[in-house]
Write an enzyme that holds these catalytic residues in place. Structure first.
Site, short mmCIF file in Angstrom:
data_model
loop_
_atom_site.label_atom_id
_atom_site.label_comp_id
_atom_site.label_asym_id
_atom_site.label_seq_id
_atom_site.Cartn_x
_atom_site.Cartn_y
_atom_site.Cartn_z
N CYS A 51 0.86 -1.19 0.00
CA CYS A 51 0.00 0.00 0.00
C CYS A 51 0.89 1.24 0.00
O CYS A 51 1.78 1.38 0.85
CB CYS A 51 -0.89 -0.02 1.24
SG CYS A 51 -1.84 1.50 1.46
N CYS A 54 0.40 3.20 3.51
CA CYS A 54 0.82 2.69 4.84
C CYS A 54 1.86 1.59 4.77
O CYS A 54 2.39 1.17 5.80
CB CYS A 54 -0.39 2.20 5.64
SG CYS A 54 -1.00 0.58 5.13
N CYS A 100 -7.51 -0.75 1.52
CA CYS A 100 -6.47 -1.29 2.41
C CYS A 100 -7.05 -1.44 3.81
O CYS A 100 -7.59 -0.48 4.37
CB CYS A 100 -5.26 -0.36 2.43
SG CYS A 100 -4.02 -0.84 3.67
N CYS A 103 -5.14 1.03 6.59
CA CYS A 103 -5.22 2.49 6.65
C CYS A 103 -6.49 3.05 6.01
O CYS A 103 -6.69 4.26 6.02
CB CYS A 103 -3.99 3.12 6.01
SG CYS A 103 -3.95 2.97 4.21
N CYS A 123 -8.39 -4.95 -9.77
CA CYS A 123 -7.97 -3.91 -10.71
C CYS A 123 -7.52 -2.71 -9.87
O CYS A 123 -8.36 -2.02 -9.28
CB CYS A 123 -9.17 -3.57 -11.60
SG CYS A 123 -8.80 -2.39 -12.88
FE FE Z 1 -2.74 1.06 3.58
#
Ligand code: FE
Length: 145
Positions: A51, A54, A100, A103, A123
């Site tokens: 990510c 984060c 995510c 976060c 995607c």
């Molecule tokens: Fe994240």
């Protein structure tokens, strides 16, 4: 036993400080990058996608495939607890948003037209991801966009 992931919570002002304007637009305002514009659509290197907000590990290059869509596509997540899925009816479409789990940032959408073995197509916006090359895994400060 895996340690429970600590949720990361920042105010939007704090996110603005640590993200580029493009990252902020996609990750925090659920934007979409232009297809074929991102850094990772053509990336074939082995490694782990994290990510961009984060750092949580999200997708392995082993599950990446060429979807023709212009966005990096994966048929699976590293593990299901890395993302949250949420119904998204914006723009008169019925889609499942991928977020995510650590976060709360927007990553992209998941569709049911992916390849075997899962039939899923995650995607994901390139700008929502960083990439850790396999041989660099574990080394600090080696992440690149
Ligand atoms: Fe994240």
């Amino acid at each position: 036993m895996q340690l429970a992931q600590k949720a990361i919570k920042k105010s939007e002002e704090e996110w603005k400080k640590v993200l580029t304007p493009e990252q902020y637009h996609v990750l925090r305002q659920k934007g979409t990058e232009r297809p074929f514009s991102g850094n990772f659509y053509y990336n074939k290197e082995k490694g782990v996608y994290t990510c961009a907000a984060c750092g949580q590990e999200l997708f392995s290059s082993n599950t990446k495939f060429e979807s023709g869509s212009g966005w990096p596509s994966f048929y699976d997540v590293i593990s299901n607890d890395k993302v949250r899925l949420k119904e998204d009816t914006s723009y008169f479409m019925n889609r499942i948003e991928v977020i995510c789990s650590r976060c709360g940032s927007h990553l992209g959408h998941v569709f049911e037209d992916g390849p075997a073995p899962t039939g899923k197509r995650y995607c994901i916006n390139s700008v929502s991801l960083n990439f850790k090359k396999e041989e660099e895994k574990g080394k600090k400060g080696e992440e690149r966009k």
